[in-house]
Design an enzyme around this catalytic site. Structure first.
Site, PDB file in Angstrom:
ATOM      1  N   GLU A   1       0.955  -1.303   0.012  1.00  0.00           N
ATOM      2  CA  GLU A   1       0.071  -0.072   0.101  1.00  0.00           C
ATOM      3  C   GLU A   1       0.819   1.302   0.082  1.00  0.00           C
ATOM      4  O   GLU A   1       0.586   2.151   0.981  1.00  0.00           O
ATOM      5  CB  GLU A   1      -1.142   0.071   1.185  1.00  0.00           C
TER       6      GLU A   1
ATOM      7  N   GLU B   1      -5.155  -8.492  -0.944  1.00  0.00           N
ATOM      8  CA  GLU B   1      -5.905  -8.055   0.465  1.00  0.00           C
ATOM      9  C   GLU B   1      -7.423  -7.833   0.211  1.00  0.00           C
ATOM     10  O   GLU B   1      -7.776  -6.920  -0.662  1.00  0.00           O
ATOM     11  CB  GLU B   1      -5.312  -6.920   1.216  1.00  0.00           C
TER      12      GLU B   1
HETATM   13  O1  AHR Z   1      -5.329  -6.062   6.723  1.00  0.00           O
HETATM   14  C1  AHR Z   1      -5.302  -5.171   7.478  1.00  0.00           C
HETATM   15  C2  AHR Z   1      -4.416  -3.835   6.992  1.00  0.00           C
HETATM   16  O2  AHR Z   1      -5.164  -3.269   5.723  1.00  0.00           O
HETATM   17  C3  AHR Z   1      -3.123  -4.143   6.365  1.00  0.00           C
HETATM   18  O3  AHR Z   1      -2.197  -4.249   7.080  1.00  0.00           O
HETATM   19  C4  AHR Z   1      -2.941  -2.923   5.340  1.00  0.00           C
HETATM   20  O4  AHR Z   1      -2.175  -3.431   4.149  1.00  0.00           O
HETATM   21  C5  AHR Z   1      -4.427  -2.840   5.100  1.00  0.00           C
HETATM   22  O5  AHR Z   1      -4.748  -1.391   5.191  1.00  0.00           O
END
Ligand code: AHR
Length: 504
Positions: free
Chosen positions: A172, A291
């Protein structure tokens, strides 16, 4: 309500990449400590890993598990997690305002992946660190004996290279919350140099560059264009993230959100094509959705810890969303979207796997159990392998904020020619009416229903807890059959169904 579908053996989206059913574990809250690792637990193995959790993870058949973060990775020193445990430092984790003991690191995680029959997908810190640490890390993990890093790995107990193929170039990096946040140009340049350097070590690595943290980012989708312009020929995948939430308890809107996910995938796939055309490149970069999940139930309770009100606790309860039945429907919808877009989405990781926004929960010293969302993920991962079918769907729909005419029936079909099976995953988004689903089966020969599971509930808020671990669980259903080449199934209001046909 009726919905009709046509499935034809030759109308195929793509071979589904098994990696679509991967997962993610971060050093965050109790994901690692008292999640997968609890040496004092009655089921712990010789490495201190919980056997009950290993069993539940193994059932899910996740091909890859991304590790060690997440936001955590952007200030992580991988060296802290290798070598004798007693010498490993305790660090302050700036992402989650906690302490990290480093009792679990690369070697322990690798052993756990062996035990759960999955593979590591490792993330590199490109937030607080850069090229040098990246190349050292990769050489430590994969380098030969007789080199500095390979010999150090051997001295730490592992002579054989770990042989990790998948590497995330940061996490990110578009997010202002990220340690070492960068502009698209800064990150694109760095990622391109890191990719070039890692490829000089091993040209076969699969490299994943950061796309957007979500599609509401101000920088999206320009971020993807710029980053890909810098990195297109050096990387294999671009990573996307998306979390789903229903803070206003508007189920119709909530269950329409996979239309937004679909639009996000289509826009990034188009951006990939745009850059590919600009570069006159034959190569196809694909999407690694590393994610995704529902995340909102725990946000309020986490506020104090994240603001530092509790100092620097080790493995506190953080991001412990307790998922309800409605969330199981949502996860079914997300996975259906990935199956339908499996021509461009080749890897996806449910975020996360244990305790932290996770399908599996544990109690320290106590049991481990399945959350509601475990089941649609399980069904898709175990039975959703093969070719994704291009289904023609006619279903009544409703207008939502994110899209018009959202069909009440959301369905994905997977043909496994080798196993001679055809599997449908269906969600009925309608609150009060069942759907009589008719799927015309064309070109598959004779078919009969061999397995049919359904999730329904009178309460959307129903959850599984320590005290009621199986309050929400799928049940065997019998109301589906094939007649004259048509699969007929009655899908109850607000339901998830997995229907499997044998073609033999
Ligand atoms: O999964 C939780 C968080 O969400 C992770 O650390 C991050 O990459 C995202 O913002």
């Amino acid at each position: 309500m009726r919905a009709s579908v046509t499935a034809h053996r030759d109308y195929v989206v793509s071979q589904i990449d098994d990696r679509l059913y991967s997962a993610f574990l971060e050093h965050l809250g109790r994901a690692i400590y008292t999640g997968i690792y609890e040496p004092s637990h009655p089921t712990a193995d010789g490495n201190g890993m919980r056997g009950d959790v290993i069993d539940l993870v193994r059932e899910l058949k996740a091909p890859l598990v991304r590790y060690p973060g997440g936001n955590f990775v952007s200030a992580y020193n991988w060296e802290d997690g290798v070598g004798p445990r007693e010498k490993r430092p305790t660090r302050l984790d700036l992402a989650w305002h906690t302490s990290e003991s480093n009792a679990v690191g690369l070697h322990e995680f690798s052993d756990w992946c062996d035990a759960t029959q999955t593979e590591m997908m490792l993330a590199i810190n490109l937030g607080s660190r850069g090229l040098d640490e990246a190349r050292n890390f990769v050489q430590y993990v994969n380098g030969p004996i007789g080199s500095y890093w390979g010999d150090l790995r051997k001295a730490n107990g592992r002579a054989e290279p770990f042989g990790v193929t998948h590497w995330c170039l940061g996490n990110e990096m578009d997010g202002p919350w990220q340690v070492g946040h960068k502009t698209a140009h800064e990150y694109g340049r760095l990622a391109s140099e890191v990719a070039k350097t890692l490829r000089a070590f091993d040209s076969k690595l699969e490299l994943i560059v950061c796309g957007s943290s979500h599609s509401d980012m101000r920088t999206y989708p320009e971020w993807e264009r710029v980053v890909l312009e810098h990195t297109y020929d050096a990387v294999d995948h671009i990573s996307l993230h998306m979390y789903f939430a229903n803070p206003t308890k508007n189920t119709a809107e909530y269950l329409a959100l996979n239309a937004k996910l679909d639009g996000y995938i289509v826009a990034v796939a188009s951006t990939i094509e745009f850059v590919r055309a600009m570069k006159r490149s034959r190569k196809r970069v694909t999407i690694c959705f590393d994610e995704w999940n529902v995340w909102y139930h725990s946000k309020e309770q986490d506020g104090a810890i994240l603001a530092g009100a509790e100092g620097w606790p080790h493995a506190p309860r953080l991001l412990e969303d307790i998922y309800n039945f409605e969330d199981a429907l949502q996860v079914g919808l997300i996975l259906n979207t990935f199956i339908r877009r499996s021509d461009v989405v080749k890897i996806a990781c449910i975020a996360q796997l244990v305790n932290v926004i996770a399908p599996i929960m544990t109690e320290p010293g106590g049991p481990a159990w399945r959350q509601t969302i475990y089941y649609p993920y399980y069904f898709a991962s175990v039975f959703g392998r093969g070719q994704a079918l291009q289904l023609a769907v006619k279903s009544p729909g409703y207008d939502a904020e994110v899209a018009d005419n959202v069909p009440y029936l959301d369905v994905a079909g997977v043909h496994d020619a080798d196993g001679a099976t055809l599997t449908f995953f269906a969600v009925n988004r309608n609150a009060s009416e069942p759907i009589d689903m008719e799927i015309s089966l064309q070109g598959f020969g004779s078919a009969r229903v061999v397995d049919h599971w359904e999730m329904t509930n009178t309460k959307l808020e129903a959850v599984n807890t320590l005290k009621a671990q199986s309050a929400v669980a799928p049940k065997k259903a019998t109301n589906a059959g094939v007649e004259d080449g048509v699969l007929l199934a009655r899908l109850p209001p607000y339901s998830y169904s997995m229907i499997r046909l044998s073609l033999a």
